[in-house]
Design an enzyme around this catalytic site. Sequence first.
Site, PDB file in Angstrom:
ATOM      1  N   LYS A 125       0.826  -1.212   0.000  1.00  0.00           N
ATOM      2  CA  LYS A 125       0.000   0.000   0.000  1.00  0.00           C
ATOM      3  C   LYS A 125       0.856   1.256   0.000  1.00  0.00           C
ATOM      4  O   LYS A 125       0.460   2.279  -0.562  1.00  0.00           O
ATOM      5  CB  LYS A 125      -0.968  -0.004   1.185  1.00  0.00           C
ATOM      6  CG  LYS A 125      -2.122  -0.970   0.990  1.00  0.00           C
ATOM      7  CD  LYS A 125      -3.242  -0.731   1.980  1.00  0.00           C
ATOM      8  CE  LYS A 125      -4.396  -1.691   1.744  1.00  0.00           C
ATOM      9  NZ  LYS A 125      -5.440  -1.592   2.788  1.00  0.00           N
ATOM     10  N   LYS A 158      -5.791 -11.243  -9.596  1.00  0.00           N
ATOM     11  CA  LYS A 158      -6.966 -11.489  -8.779  1.00  0.00           C
ATOM     12  C   LYS A 158      -8.074 -10.506  -9.139  1.00  0.00           C
ATOM     13  O   LYS A 158      -7.798  -9.353  -9.446  1.00  0.00           O
ATOM     14  CB  LYS A 158      -6.591 -11.293  -7.306  1.00  0.00           C
ATOM     15  CG  LYS A 158      -7.134 -12.381  -6.385  1.00  0.00           C
ATOM     16  CD  LYS A 158      -6.596 -12.216  -4.996  1.00  0.00           C
ATOM     17  CE  LYS A 158      -7.640 -11.605  -4.088  1.00  0.00           C
ATOM     18  NZ  LYS A 158      -7.269 -11.600  -2.678  1.00  0.00           N
ATOM     19  N   LYS A 194     -11.570  -4.469  -7.869  1.00  0.00           N
ATOM     20  CA  LYS A 194     -12.216  -3.278  -8.420  1.00  0.00           C
ATOM     21  C   LYS A 194     -11.205  -2.323  -9.016  1.00  0.00           C
ATOM     22  O   LYS A 194     -11.472  -1.638  -9.994  1.00  0.00           O
ATOM     23  CB  LYS A 194     -12.993  -2.553  -7.326  1.00  0.00           C
ATOM     24  CG  LYS A 194     -14.379  -3.073  -7.157  1.00  0.00           C
ATOM     25  CD  LYS A 194     -15.121  -2.216  -6.167  1.00  0.00           C
ATOM     26  CE  LYS A 194     -14.238  -1.880  -5.003  1.00  0.00           C
ATOM     27  NZ  LYS A 194     -14.704  -2.190  -3.699  1.00  0.00           N
TER      28      LYS A 194
END
Length: 327
Positions: A114, A195, A198
């Site tokens: 992140k 994977k 969104k």
Amino acid sequence: MTNQKILFSGIQPTGEIHLGNYLGALKNWVDLQNKYSCYYSIVDLHAITIDYEPKNYQEKILDTAMDLLAIGLNPKKSVLFVQSRVPEHTELCWLFNTLIPIAELERMTQFKDKSQEHKKNINAGLFDYPVLQAADILLYHGQVVPVGEDQLQHLELANKIVRKFNNKFGEYFKEVEPVISSGARIMSLADPAKKMSKSLGPAHYISINDTPDVIKKKVMKAVTDTGEAKEMSPGVKNLLRLLELLTDSKTFQKYQKVYDNKSIRYSDLKTELADAIIKHLKPIQEKKKELMKDKNKVQKILDTGAKKARRVAQKNIVEIKKRMGLM
Ligand code: TRP
């Protein structure tokens, strides 16, 4: 039933739930309601560790709650609540902060990923994220934690906190056990090496709120193979896997067979799969529509959930603080 083990899990209110989330974890949440005493939390405090829009945040939280109710979470069976409504989560997070060396947090791959993704907003909350997650679970003495594979490292950290606490202040918490759903790892339709997510864009995922038309379009465009490969391509594997999870075994075996004898037509497979998805999502979408008409009722469900959770949290935090010499 009494003496059931406590289950805790959380979901971030970051928007639409897609088939990967649903088949990978949330469908399992619904089934587990009959086996454990369940706490399901919409973790709004976790989600603000990356950039978000405060103006529509309440709407997103409510929408996530409606999605969860629509897929079958039952507020009579489970405690469904919004994390920030129970301030003891942050209180316990602080207490746990004093037990965990920063070197342990620096090893967290999700933090590293992140930080790479959001270079301009590497805040202390993002770093501390796994400690808040441990607090979520342990505040209720959760032992069973259904999560995706990507969360296993966070649960190991939670268990480090358990051991550290028990060592310092006497045997109190039990270690947590991850539950990984067997339906896990649904891949993107447009790029089946990745994977389903969104953030890849709308062609890559199917939202549980997508209309039949949209579902059909997305499935028909899904990547398969060029017919030359010796091994089953990731795209075809993914479509067959979805079919297996969403239809009866007879239908699935039929397609597995025609694949094996090389007479498969991908357009047939896709039509069958699109229909199966549409059929599976229909009752969910009907329930969602009903809930959207009565948002006050949903708000009330969340109020009741927060009250129930808080009662337990307040009792447990007193016990924890006593053990730590704070009371
Ligand atoms: N980190 C989890 C995720 O992104 C969400 C989460 C927050 C969670 N607190 C939790 C999951 C406690 C399980 C238990 O998926």
